[in-house]
Scaffold this motif. Structure first.
Motif, PDB file in Angstrom:
ATOM      1  N   LEU A 220       0.832  -1.206   0.000  1.00 19.33           N
ATOM      2  CA  LEU A 220       0.000   0.000   0.000  1.00 19.33           C
ATOM      3  C   LEU A 220       0.869   1.260   0.000  1.00 19.33           C
ATOM      4  CD1 LEU A 220      -2.797  -1.069   2.531  1.00 19.33           C
ATOM      5  CD2 LEU A 220      -2.893  -1.027   0.028  1.00 19.33           C
ATOM      6  N   ALA A 221       1.997   1.197   0.710  1.00 17.51           N
ATOM      7  CA  ALA A 221       2.909   2.342   0.704  1.00 17.51           C
ATOM      8  C   ALA A 221       3.497   2.561  -0.683  1.00 17.51           C
ATOM      9  CB  ALA A 221       4.023   2.128   1.732  1.00 17.51           C
ATOM     10  N   ALA A 222       3.877   1.475  -1.350  1.00 19.68           N
ATOM     11  CA  ALA A 222       4.406   1.598  -2.713  1.00 19.68           C
ATOM     12  C   ALA A 222       3.337   2.120  -3.669  1.00 19.68           C
ATOM     13  CB  ALA A 222       4.925   0.240  -3.186  1.00 19.68           C
ATOM     14  N   ASN A 223       2.105   1.686  -3.482  1.00 16.98           N
ATOM     15  CA  ASN A 223       1.007   2.192  -4.318  1.00 16.98           C
ATOM     16  C   ASN A 223       0.812   3.686  -4.109  1.00 16.98           C
ATOM     17  OD1 ASN A 223      -1.666   1.706  -5.905  1.00 16.98           O
ATOM     18  ND2 ASN A 223      -2.342   2.709  -4.034  1.00 16.98           N
ATOM     19  N   ARG A 224       0.908   4.123  -2.872  1.00 11.51           N
ATOM     20  CA  ARG A 224       0.760   5.546  -2.570  1.00 11.51           C
ATOM     21  C   ARG A 224       1.875   6.377  -3.218  1.00 11.51           C
ATOM     22  NH1 ARG A 224      -2.079   8.413   1.215  1.00 11.51           N
ATOM     23  NH2 ARG A 224      -1.191  10.392   1.899  1.00 11.51           N
ATOM     24  N   ALA A 225       3.063   5.756  -3.342  1.00  9.85           N
ATOM     25  CA  ALA A 225       4.196   6.449  -3.956  1.00  9.85           C
ATOM     26  C   ALA A 225       4.183   6.341  -5.478  1.00  9.85           C
ATOM     27  CB  ALA A 225       5.501   5.888  -3.401  1.00  9.85           C
ATOM     28  N   GLY A 226       3.174   5.647  -6.043  1.00 12.82           N
ATOM     29  CA  GLY A 226       3.091   5.502  -7.484  1.00 12.82           C
ATOM     30  C   GLY A 226       4.011   4.441  -8.051  1.00 12.82           C
ATOM     31  N   ARG A 227       4.511   3.542  -7.203  1.00  7.61           N
ATOM     32  CA  ARG A 227       5.388   2.451  -7.645  1.00  7.61           C
ATOM     33  C   ARG A 227       4.535   1.190  -7.810  1.00  7.61           C
ATOM     34  NH1 ARG A 227      10.750   3.531  -6.531  1.00  7.61           N
ATOM     35  NH2 ARG A 227      11.108   1.691  -7.856  1.00  7.61           N
ATOM     36  N   GLU A 228       3.821   1.103  -8.936  1.00  4.13           N
ATOM     37  CA  GLU A 228       2.848   0.033  -9.106  1.00  4.13           C
ATOM     38  C   GLU A 228       3.488  -1.353  -9.111  1.00  4.13           C
ATOM     39  OE1 GLU A 228       2.931   2.626 -11.272  1.00  4.13           O
ATOM     40  OE2 GLU A 228       0.955   3.605 -11.245  1.00  4.13           O
ATOM     41  N   GLY A 229       4.688  -1.469  -9.674  1.00  2.00           N
ATOM     42  CA  GLY A 229       5.350  -2.767  -9.707  1.00  2.00           C
ATOM     43  C   GLY A 229       5.606  -3.310  -8.317  1.00  2.00           C
ATOM     44  N   TRP A 230       6.162  -2.482  -7.447  1.00  5.97           N
ATOM     45  CA  TRP A 230       6.426  -2.903  -6.072  1.00  5.97           C
ATOM     46  C   TRP A 230       5.133  -3.070  -5.292  1.00  5.97           C
ATOM     47  CZ3 TRP A 230      10.646  -5.152  -4.859  1.00  5.97           C
ATOM     48  CH2 TRP A 230      11.841  -4.802  -5.489  1.00  5.97           C
ATOM     49  N   ALA A 231       4.133  -2.267  -5.622  1.00  5.86           N
ATOM     50  CA  ALA A 231       2.836  -2.427  -4.967  1.00  5.86           C
ATOM     51  C   ALA A 231       2.237  -3.794  -5.280  1.00  5.86           C
ATOM     52  CB  ALA A 231       1.881  -1.317  -5.409  1.00  5.86           C
ATOM     53  N   PHE A 232       2.358  -4.211  -6.544  1.00  3.77           N
ATOM     54  CA  PHE A 232       1.844  -5.525  -6.933  1.00  3.77           C
ATOM     55  C   PHE A 232       2.629  -6.632  -6.234  1.00  3.77           C
ATOM     56  CE2 PHE A 232       1.560  -9.212  -9.773  1.00  3.77           C
ATOM     57  CZ  PHE A 232       0.183  -9.327  -9.884  1.00  3.77           C
ATOM     58  N   VAL A 233       3.934  -6.478  -6.128  1.00  5.71           N
ATOM     59  CA  VAL A 233       4.738  -7.454  -5.399  1.00  5.71           C
ATOM     60  C   VAL A 233       4.279  -7.537  -3.946  1.00  5.71           C
ATOM     61  CG1 VAL A 233       7.058  -7.962  -4.520  1.00  5.71           C
ATOM     62  CG2 VAL A 233       6.751  -7.244  -6.890  1.00  5.71           C
ATOM     63  N   GLY A 234       3.962  -6.379  -3.350  1.00  4.68           N
ATOM     64  CA  GLY A 234       3.518  -6.354  -1.960  1.00  4.68           C
ATOM     65  C   GLY A 234       2.195  -7.066  -1.748  1.00  4.68           C
ATOM     66  N   THR A 235       1.201  -6.789  -2.602  1.00  5.81           N
ATOM     67  CA  THR A 235      -0.095  -7.444  -2.431  1.00  5.81           C
ATOM     68  C   THR A 235      -0.002  -8.934  -2.760  1.00  5.81           C
ATOM     69  OG1 THR A 235      -0.718  -6.736  -4.680  1.00  5.81           O
ATOM     70  CG2 THR A 235      -1.447  -5.364  -2.839  1.00  5.81           C
TER      71      THR A 235
END
Length: 333
Positions: free
Chosen positions: A239-254
């Protein structure tokens, strides 16, 4: 390691792959009427999963086949006792697959709207019911001395299992929104990013409550507790990566949050495969529910040969269709 334990772990891996990959498919389908404001945007959303959704479903077919061959008693009890929920999941998946193929066969808006509703319902229902099913598997059900399900449908709709359903529903929705932000451009990407942030907070709250209930009130263990903490941390990082606009890392996180959540449930479940809440002596375990050692040995050799081939092919598919999808790619009809 005994082969029965190895196949318990392999089935956990198969369900993990299924929930990660089909999870964002479900999320995209659920968000179709939310993020798709017109026909071109809805086609963009569908095109993000168009090349991969059917391949993602292979994971659950393989998991079911592995259960049937490696743990026939588990398969028989589960698929007879959970017959109606699993049938609803199957019907929803069939309806969803037909909708993907048929919505573009005619140009009328009403025709497309009906199939879009089928995609939505066919995505939402399995996303909810898989959580209910696994909630009951971990909690345990009523089993008699012959390891047969002795409860009713209403016994499956208990508060713990229903909370599990809400967790998978909101977590898959968040996962799908992050995937859409990763695979689209422009306004859809921005709206998907914003929606992932809101849905993620709900998913995080429900997931923490469910994992805490699992560890403290249902069945725990040190390994399960560690995995639960890691799952929560992965979701927060995503969610933090998504908030920062880093969709790739956000997807890895979820994706990591889903994988670690499944690992938590299977870790808490072991050595049982289906506990009995009426009498613990009636529980199905990796020992009394497994096939013969010879069967498991043959299955292991088959898996060693064909699993790398399947993984390479599916990885190649994702690589080929890695480009973002834009509204400008869709002709104005």
């Amino acid at each position: 390691m005994e082969l029965s334990t190895l196949w318990f772990l392999l089935i956990a891996v198969l369900f993990t792959g299924y929930f990660i990959l089909e999870g964002f498919d479900f999320g995209v389908g659920i968000l179709l009427p939310v993020l798709g404001r017109d026909e071109r945007e809805r086609r963009v959303l569908i095109n993000t999963i168009g090349p991969v959704w059917d391949g993602n479903e292979v994971w659950v077919l393989t998991a079911g086949g592995a259960m049937f061959a490696a743990f026939p008693a588990w398969y028989a009890t589960l698929f007879s006792g959970f017959y109606l929920p699993l049938l609803l999941i199957l019907v929803a998946l069939i309806l969803r697959g037909v909708a993907f193929e048929y919505r573009g066969k005619r140009p009328e808006p009403r025709w497309k709207a009906r199939w879009d509703a089928a995609i939505f319902a066919g995505s939402l229902l399995p996303a909810l019911l898989w959580g209910v099913a696994f909630g009951n598997i971990v909690r345990g059900v009523r089993l008699d001395a012959d390891h047969e399900y002795a409860g009713t449908l209403w016994h499956l709709l208990n508060p713990y299992a229903l909370l599990g359903g809400l967790v998978t529903l909101t977590l898959f929705t968040t996962h799908g929104a992050v995937f859409l932000a990763l695979k689209t451009t422009g306004d859809i990407r921005a709206r998907a990013n914003a929606l992932a942030a809101r849905a993620g907070l709900v998913a995080a709250a429900l997931a923490v409550a469910f994992l805490a209930w699992t560890l403290l009130g249902v069945r725990g263990g040190a390994a399960a507790a560690v995995l639960a903490v890691l799952a929560a941390a992965a979701l927060v990082a995503g969610l933090a990566a998504n908030r920062a606009g880093r969709e790739g890392w956000a997807f890895v996180g979820t994706a990591a949050a889903i994988a670690l959540s499944v690992a938590t449930l299977f870790s808490a479940l072991y050595p049982n495969v289906l506990p009995s809440i009426s009498d613990s002596a009636n529980s199905l375990t990796v020992d009394n529910a497994s096939s013969t050692p010879y069967t498991l040995k043959i299955m292991t050799w088959v898996a060693l040969v064909f699993t790398p081939v399947v993984l390479l092919y599916q990885g190649w598919t994702y690589w080929v269709f890695r480009r973002r999808v834009d509204v400008r790619d869709i002709p104005d009809t």
